[in-house]
Enzyme design. Structure first.
Site, short mmCIF file in Angstrom:
data_model
loop_
_atom_site.label_atom_id
_atom_site.label_comp_id
_atom_site.label_asym_id
_atom_site.label_seq_id
_atom_site.Cartn_x
_atom_site.Cartn_y
_atom_site.Cartn_z
N SER A 198 65.03 14.87 138.49
CA SER A 198 66.27 15.32 137.88
C SER A 198 67.35 14.25 138.02
O SER A 198 67.21 13.16 137.49
CB SER A 198 66.69 16.67 138.48
OG SER A 198 67.67 17.30 137.71
N ASP A 246 59.79 22.41 131.06
CA ASP A 246 61.19 22.11 131.38
C ASP A 246 62.02 22.22 130.11
O ASP A 246 61.78 21.49 129.14
CB ASP A 246 61.26 20.69 131.95
CG ASP A 246 62.61 20.33 132.57
OD1 ASP A 246 63.61 20.98 132.24
OD2 ASP A 246 62.63 19.40 133.39
N HIS A 286 61.90 23.31 135.04
CA HIS A 286 62.63 22.26 135.74
C HIS A 286 62.67 22.48 137.25
O HIS A 286 62.50 21.53 138.03
CB HIS A 286 64.06 22.16 135.19
CG HIS A 286 64.82 20.98 135.73
ND1 HIS A 286 64.48 19.68 135.43
CD2 HIS A 286 65.87 20.91 136.58
CE1 HIS A 286 65.30 18.86 136.05
NE2 HIS A 286 66.15 19.57 136.75
#
Length: 351
Positions: free
Chosen positions: A141, A295, A324
């Site tokens: 991320s 995601d 995610h």
């Protein structure tokens, strides 16, 4: 707000606070006596060629990286590598709004870019550990954003790169998404333009923020399959109200907003006048790009489009319905895929 008890070695340690001096910021201004919270695992070898850097993601600290990704027999094995986990600026452990003083405290905390983090980390690695190369930079991320920034900004320093569930340039869709998540916090009257006394004053805003992350962080397939039960919650509502809200409730809203702005403005093409292909073309590291199949924040297609611009890179989608927030490590099959890819990457020779 000062001395938030949520942030500290009791819940997030062990780590060491390392000062890097004054940090001039790309957006202007300066963080005096910038402090980085650093957790290390393993030992640096005599050749200083076994160092791995792991930057942190939004809301996360070095503790979750230790718990989920680092361990004997894992790809990030401290018996083989010197693993350096650096908490990003503004995450609550390193210099952040709640632990700053004077004009930088609370809502006065300056705008920090991904590039500021990476320059600070570079200074840390070269001056504190005497490094001139990294065997690997890996992060998920916002950690992926920092991984890309490292590989573009310091191409000779990074031998291998593994961005997981993140992109080198934030998309317009995701900018709008984070605007909405930020407004969930700032619209709470208790936020008081960032001058609240404690996160409890912003409880309603943090709850809305958490529920927003519940919707975008996990996939619809995650809930259809009842995966929330793996966290010990029988109903989706219970999962949202207790696990997700409970996760965000003690955090400093100004820290969350600082990281959110940083994520929104991540863009390696700033180095090349807006030319993303030229920026990613600078990368010399052997790169494995690892999006997560379900995601909705960083879809596989977005990651694949960037990967195609990186010479000699490989697209390695991770299959998991967790989406995610599969980064949290609740899916052992996803972790096995990460380990397999990282082990292969570390076995790949580099020039």
């Amino acid at each position: 707000m000062r001395n938030n008890p949520y942030y500290g070695p009791e819940g997030h340690g062990p780590y060491e606070m390392i000062g890097i001096g004054d940090l001039d910021l790309e957006e202007g201004g300066r963080i005096p006596d910038c402090q980085l919270a650093v957790a290390t695992h393993g030992k640096l070898n005599a050749a200083k060629d076994n160092a791995i850097l792991v930057p942190t993601w939004y809301s996360g600290t070095s503790k979750i990286m230790e718990q989920v990704y680092i361990g004997d027999g894992r790809a990030l094995d401290p018996s083989k590598y010197f693993i350096i986990v650096v908490n990003q600026i503004g995450n609550g452990l390193s210099t952040s709004p709640h632990n700053s003083t004077g004009a930088l405290a609370g809502p006065g905390f300056p705008k920090v870019r991904i590039g500021d983090d990476v320059r600070a980390q570079h200074q840390l690695l070269t001056e504190t550990y005497g490094l001139d190369r990294l065997a690997l930079v890996v992060g998920g991320s916002m950690g992926a954003q920092q991984t890309y920034e490292w590989a573009v900004r310091y191409p000779e320093f990074v031998q291998r790169a593994a961005p997981i569930a993140g992109t080198a340039k934030f998309t317009e869709h995701d900018i709008l998404l984070l605007d909405t998540l930020a407004e969930a916090i700032t619209s709470d009257p208790g936020f008081r333009d960032g001058s609240y006394a404690s996160p409890a004053d912003v409880a309603a805003g943090l709850k809305r923020h958490a529920k927003g992350w519940t919707l975008c962080g996990w996939s619809d397939a995650f809930f259809r399959a009842g995966r929330h039960r793996a966290f010990g919650f029988e109903t989706v509502r219970d999962f949202a109200d207790n696990f997700m809200v409970g996760y965000f409730a003690p955090m400093d809203p100004n820290a969350l907003l600082s990281m959110s702005w940083k994520a929104q403005n991540a863009d390696v093409s700033r180095h090349t006048g807006g030319d993303l292909a030229a920026a990613l073309g600078r990368i010399k590291a052997k790169t494995f790009v690892m999006p997560i199949s379900h995601d909705v924040i960083f879809p596989v297609a977005d990651c694949a489009a960037e990967q195609a611009l990186i010479s000699g890179s490989s697209l390695r989608p991770l299959v998991s319905i967790d989406g995610h927030l599969g980064l949290f490590g609740a899916d052992p099959e996803l972790l096995a895929q990460v380990d397999a890819n990282l082990k292969e990457l570390m076995e790949t020779s580099v020039d």
